[in-house]
Design a protein around this motif. Structure first.
Motif, PDB file in Angstrom:
ATOM      1  N   THR A 143      11.890  74.875  56.971  1.00 57.53           N
ATOM      2  CA  THR A 143      10.892  75.738  56.672  1.00 57.53           C
ATOM      3  C   THR A 143       9.911  75.885  57.664  1.00 57.53           C
ATOM      4  OG1 THR A 143      11.365  74.871  54.257  1.00 57.53           O
ATOM      5  CG2 THR A 143       9.112  76.142  54.648  1.00 57.53           C
ATOM      6  N   THR A 144       9.457  74.872  58.444  1.00 58.37           N
ATOM      7  CA  THR A 144       8.316  75.203  59.331  1.00 58.37           C
ATOM      8  C   THR A 144       8.704  75.493  60.499  1.00 58.37           C
ATOM      9  OG1 THR A 144       8.341  72.670  59.815  1.00 58.37           O
ATOM     10  CG2 THR A 144       7.125  73.309  58.089  1.00 58.37           C
TER      11      THR A 144
ATOM     12  N   PRO B  79       1.788  74.986  60.121  1.00 64.93           N
ATOM     13  CA  PRO B  79       2.867  75.275  59.162  1.00 64.93           C
ATOM     14  C   PRO B  79       3.247  74.311  58.273  1.00 64.93           C
ATOM     15  CG  PRO B  79       3.520  74.361  61.508  1.00 64.93           C
ATOM     16  CD  PRO B  79       1.929  74.500  61.316  1.00 64.93           C
ATOM     17  N   LEU B  80       2.746  73.009  58.170  1.00 59.57           N
ATOM     18  CA  LEU B  80       2.890  72.052  57.039  1.00 59.57           C
ATOM     19  C   LEU B  80       1.855  72.529  56.154  1.00 59.57           C
ATOM     20  CD1 LEU B  80       3.183  68.718  59.189  1.00 59.57           C
ATOM     21  CD2 LEU B  80       4.938  69.959  57.923  1.00 59.57           C
TER      22      LEU B  80
ATOM     23  N   ARG C  42       0.786  75.548  55.139  1.00 60.05           N
ATOM     24  CA  ARG C  42       1.186  76.389  54.550  1.00 60.05           C
ATOM     25  C   ARG C  42       2.504  76.152  53.668  1.00 60.05           C
ATOM     26  NH1 ARG C  42       0.137  79.198  59.535  1.00 60.05           N
ATOM     27  NH2 ARG C  42       2.136  78.783  60.255  1.00 60.05           N
ATOM     28  N   THR C  43       3.355  75.168  54.062  1.00 58.22           N
ATOM     29  CA  THR C  43       4.770  74.612  53.218  1.00 58.22           C
ATOM     30  C   THR C  43       4.219  74.152  52.297  1.00 58.22           C
ATOM     31  OG1 THR C  43       5.792  74.915  55.300  1.00 58.22           O
ATOM     32  CG2 THR C  43       6.933  73.432  53.633  1.00 58.22           C
TER      33      THR C  43
END
Length: 201
Positions: A33-34, A58-59, A61-62
């Protein structure tokens, strides 16, 4: 680097590991995902890799949490809470809790519908507690079909097929507590009775 900053960075890894496990996500899934490699994610969680903005963005956002929550930064300045609604499955979820992991609180809004929707029960890991604030909720749980008016609450294991919708086509507002580890709230609605005492079976 001062001691306070050092302490904040040292706490990032355990916080990230707890959040990932609470969400039931594997390192492989998180990596896909990231775009961050599994080895980097593993070292970040174990404290062998220092957290950087490039890794944390990115973490955040995830996990759909503020960046400050990942690093445990103290909140200063504007005391107002800026809620960010989430729109999914035709419904609106307003997050009320800010800490990553553990029980999550949401205000859920089911919009008015011109025609009743056909229930499409879903299952997933966890446990859910809900309280009807406004409107009349239709709760389909396994083979039971219930109507909950304002002031009623229910709790259930989300591994059982379930569906939430409006009982009369009007807007429904709910308070929802959701915990992936099956942590249960103590309020329970009688699943066999309607608001007028009639059986729903």
């Amino acid at each position: 680097m001062d001691n306070e900053t050092e302490d904040v960075l040292d706490a990032v890894g355990p916080r990230l590991r707890a959040l990932r496990r609470d969400r039931g996500i594997t390192l492989a899934d998180l990596s896909a995902t990231t775009g961050v490699s599994e080895s980097t994610l593993s070292r970040l969680e174990s404290g062998q890799r220092r957290a950087t903005l490039e890794l944390l963005l990115p973490l955040a956002r995830t996990y759909d949490v503020p960046l400050d929550d990942l690093v445990g930064a103290p909140r200063t300045g504007d005391p107002r809470i800026h809620l960010k609604p989430i729109h999914r499955f035709g419904m609106t979820f307003v997050p009320l809790s800010r800490r990553p992991g553990g029980i999550q609180a949401f205000k859920m809004i089911i919009p008015a519908q011109p025609k009743p929707l056909e229930p499409t029960p879903q299952t997933h890991d966890g446990f859910e507690w809900l309280y009807v604030l406004n409107g009349r909720l239709r709760l389909v749980l396994g083979d039971r079909d219930m109507t909950l008016p304002p002031g009623e609450a229910a709790e259930f294991d989300t591994s059982m097929p379930h569906w939430l919708g409006s009982a009369d086509g009007g807007v429904v507002e709910l308070l929802i507590l959701f915990g992936l580890q099956g942590m249960r709230a103590h309020v329970r609605a009688d699943p066999h009775r309607s608001p007028h005492g009639e059986s729903q079976r």
